[in-house]
Scaffold this motif. Structure first.
Motif, PDB file in Angstrom:
ATOM      1  N   UNK A  29       0.587  -1.115   0.028  1.00  0.00           N
ATOM      2  CA  UNK A  29      -0.033  -0.531   0.008  1.00  0.00           C
ATOM      3  C   UNK A  29       0.486   1.223  -0.033  1.00  0.00           C
ATOM      4  N   UNK A  30       1.932   0.976   0.147  1.00  0.00           N
ATOM      5  CA  UNK A  30       3.153   1.685  -0.231  1.00  0.00           C
ATOM      6  C   UNK A  30       3.628   2.240  -1.233  1.00  0.00           C
ATOM      7  N   UNK A  31       3.297   1.929  -1.635  1.00  0.00           N
ATOM      8  CA  UNK A  31       4.512   1.579  -3.157  1.00  0.00           C
ATOM      9  C   UNK A  31       4.206   3.064  -4.510  1.00  0.00           C
ATOM     10  N   UNK A  32       5.290   3.268  -5.140  1.00  0.00           N
ATOM     11  CA  UNK A  32       4.962   4.365  -6.017  1.00  0.00           C
ATOM     12  C   UNK A  32       5.678   4.012  -6.876  1.00  0.00           C
ATOM     13  N   UNK A  33       4.820   3.807  -8.620  1.00  0.00           N
ATOM     14  CA  UNK A  33       3.022   4.197  -8.667  1.00  0.00           C
ATOM     15  C   UNK A  33       2.894   2.796  -8.032  1.00  0.00           C
ATOM     16  N   UNK A  34       2.126   3.306  -7.238  1.00  0.00           N
ATOM     17  CA  UNK A  34       0.592   2.278  -6.811  1.00  0.00           C
ATOM     18  C   UNK A  34       0.806   0.769  -7.519  1.00  0.00           C
ATOM     19  N   UNK A  35       0.874  -0.147  -6.807  1.00  0.00           N
ATOM     20  CA  UNK A  35       0.702  -1.293  -7.538  1.00  0.00           C
ATOM     21  C   UNK A  35      -0.584  -1.968  -7.427  1.00  0.00           C
ATOM     22  N   UNK A  36      -1.283  -1.630  -7.179  1.00  0.00           N
ATOM     23  CA  UNK A  36      -2.635  -2.155  -7.668  1.00  0.00           C
ATOM     24  C   UNK A  36      -4.007  -0.860  -8.219  1.00  0.00           C
ATOM     25  N   UNK A  37      -3.235   0.174  -8.966  1.00  0.00           N
ATOM     26  CA  UNK A  37      -3.878   0.783  -9.440  1.00  0.00           C
ATOM     27  C   UNK A  37      -3.208   1.195 -10.491  1.00  0.00           C
ATOM     28  N   UNK A  38      -1.444   0.921 -10.927  1.00  0.00           N
ATOM     29  CA  UNK A  38      -0.713   0.543 -12.123  1.00  0.00           C
ATOM     30  C   UNK A  38      -0.812  -0.428 -13.114  1.00  0.00           C
ATOM     31  N   UNK A  39      -0.631  -0.414 -14.313  1.00  0.00           N
ATOM     32  CA  UNK A  39      -0.038  -0.966 -15.561  1.00  0.00           C
ATOM     33  C   UNK A  39       1.946  -1.320 -15.554  1.00  0.00           C
ATOM     34  N   UNK A  45       0.747   9.031 -15.541  1.00  0.00           N
ATOM     35  CA  UNK A  45       1.534   9.679 -15.304  1.00  0.00           C
ATOM     36  C   UNK A  45       2.941   8.646 -15.255  1.00  0.00           C
ATOM     37  N   UNK A  46       2.990   7.930 -16.984  1.00  0.00           N
ATOM     38  CA  UNK A  46       4.233   7.034 -17.290  1.00  0.00           C
ATOM     39  C   UNK A  46       5.935   7.119 -17.483  1.00  0.00           C
ATOM     40  N   UNK A  47       5.494   9.066 -17.042  1.00  0.00           N
ATOM     41  CA  UNK A  47       6.658   9.586 -17.410  1.00  0.00           C
ATOM     42  C   UNK A  47       7.305   9.014 -15.124  1.00  0.00           C
ATOM     43  N   UNK A  48       7.276   8.531 -14.931  1.00  0.00           N
ATOM     44  CA  UNK A  48       7.595   8.151 -13.139  1.00  0.00           C
ATOM     45  C   UNK A  48       7.217   6.893 -13.408  1.00  0.00           C
ATOM     46  N   UNK A  49       7.329   5.743 -14.548  1.00  0.00           N
ATOM     47  CA  UNK A  49       7.537   4.441 -14.233  1.00  0.00           C
ATOM     48  C   UNK A  49       8.491   4.096 -13.050  1.00  0.00           C
ATOM     49  N   UNK A  50       8.724   2.747 -12.985  1.00  0.00           N
ATOM     50  CA  UNK A  50       9.637   2.693 -11.775  1.00  0.00           C
ATOM     51  C   UNK A  50       9.891   0.628 -12.933  1.00  0.00           C
ATOM     52  N   UNK A  51      10.500   0.015 -12.795  1.00  0.00           N
ATOM     53  CA  UNK A  51      10.931  -1.285 -12.913  1.00  0.00           C
ATOM     54  C   UNK A  51      10.195  -2.191 -11.879  1.00  0.00           C
ATOM     55  N   UNK A  52      10.044  -3.085 -12.149  1.00  0.00           N
ATOM     56  CA  UNK A  52       9.272  -3.977 -11.267  1.00  0.00           C
ATOM     57  C   UNK A  52      10.080  -4.676 -10.638  1.00  0.00           C
ATOM     58  N   UNK A  91      19.224  -4.988 -25.294  1.00  0.00           N
ATOM     59  CA  UNK A  91      18.404  -6.421 -26.182  1.00  0.00           C
ATOM     60  C   UNK A  91      17.674  -7.404 -25.217  1.00  0.00           C
ATOM     61  N   UNK A  92      17.141  -7.119 -23.935  1.00  0.00           N
ATOM     62  CA  UNK A  92      16.492  -8.424 -23.624  1.00  0.00           C
ATOM     63  C   UNK A  92      15.271  -7.131 -22.893  1.00  0.00           C
ATOM     64  N   UNK A  93      14.153  -7.875 -22.874  1.00  0.00           N
ATOM     65  CA  UNK A  93      12.891  -6.808 -22.216  1.00  0.00           C
ATOM     66  C   UNK A  93      12.514  -7.161 -21.007  1.00  0.00           C
ATOM     67  N   UNK A  94      12.421  -6.319 -19.989  1.00  0.00           N
ATOM     68  CA  UNK A  94      12.460  -5.776 -18.485  1.00  0.00           C
ATOM     69  C   UNK A  94      11.030  -5.561 -18.175  1.00  0.00           C
ATOM     70  N   UNK A  95       9.773  -5.915 -17.263  1.00  0.00           N
ATOM     71  CA  UNK A  95       8.985  -5.376 -17.180  1.00  0.00           C
ATOM     72  C   UNK A  95       8.993  -4.397 -15.679  1.00  0.00           C
ATOM     73  N   UNK A  96       8.180  -2.982 -16.315  1.00  0.00           N
ATOM     74  CA  UNK A  96       8.419  -2.241 -15.757  1.00  0.00           C
ATOM     75  C   UNK A  96       6.450  -1.635 -15.241  1.00  0.00           C
ATOM     76  N   UNK A  97       6.594  -0.996 -14.346  1.00  0.00           N
ATOM     77  CA  UNK A  97       5.167  -0.642 -13.719  1.00  0.00           C
ATOM     78  C   UNK A  97       4.927   0.885 -13.433  1.00  0.00           C
ATOM     79  N   UNK A  98       3.715   1.275 -13.956  1.00  0.00           N
ATOM     80  CA  UNK A  98       3.368   2.935 -14.539  1.00  0.00           C
ATOM     81  C   UNK A  98       2.217   3.233 -13.425  1.00  0.00           C
ATOM     82  N   UNK A  99       1.895   4.247 -13.029  1.00  0.00           N
ATOM     83  CA  UNK A  99       0.726   4.490 -13.932  1.00  0.00           C
ATOM     84  C   UNK A  99       0.094   5.238 -15.003  1.00  0.00           C
ATOM     85  N   UNK A 100      -1.587   4.874 -15.396  1.00  0.00           N
ATOM     86  CA  UNK A 100      -1.495   5.589 -16.250  1.00  0.00           C
ATOM     87  C   UNK A 100      -1.191   7.215 -17.200  1.00  0.00           C
TER      88      UNK A 100
END
Length: 138
Positions: A19-29, A78-85, A67-76
């Motif tokens: 409940x304290x992560x930014x971007x929010x875990x539950x409301x993010x993509x 504010x996609x500029x504030x994305x973080x690595x998941x 060249x590899x892919x990684x997963x990121x998490x962001x709020x719709x």
């Protein structure tokens, strides 16, 4: 006492984390991002609504993963504030863990100091206590 304090600390920490992560875990993509090199920087780039975004990555950790892919998490909104998941630096932030552990140790020390050597008058009062003889439903 220490075992129950550690269990309580871990339970509270595990309830606090989602409940304290930014971007929010539950409301993010979440989205896959491509790790690439841009000049001297290593970045993870992704697209949202037709616009390209990127986040800077630690060079030493990701230079072998270009060249590899990684997963990121962001709020719709504010996609500029994305973080690595990833576990480290999204779920477990070093400064946050150090602060929580420091508070835990201080409170554990206070609890130990208040219960280790009771005042002699308080100890005598506890030893002299006799339960009153009361009725069954009193």
């Amino acid at each position: 006492m220490i075992k129950s304090a550690i269990i309580l600390f871990l339970v509270l920490l595990l309830v606090y984390l989602p409940f304290s992560r930014t971007p929010d875990y539950f409301d993010s993509e979440t989205s896959p991002a491509l790790i690439e090199k841009r000049g001297a920087l290593i970045v993870a780039s992704f697209q949202e609504a037709g616009k390209s975004y990127w986040i800077e990555l630690p060079t030493e950790e990701f230079k072998s993963k270009i060249g590899q892919r990684t997963e990121i998490i962001y709020e719709l909104n504010q996609p500029e504030h994305a973080k690595l998941n990833v576990a480290w630096n999204y779920w477990l932030v070093p400064s946050e863990l150090a602060f929580a552990l420091g508070i835990f140790l201080v409170l554990l020390g206070v609890a130990y100091a208040t219960t280790n050597k009771p005042d002699p008058s308080a100890l005598a009062e506890q030893l002299d206590y006799k339960k009153e003889n009361t009725g069954k439903y009193d």
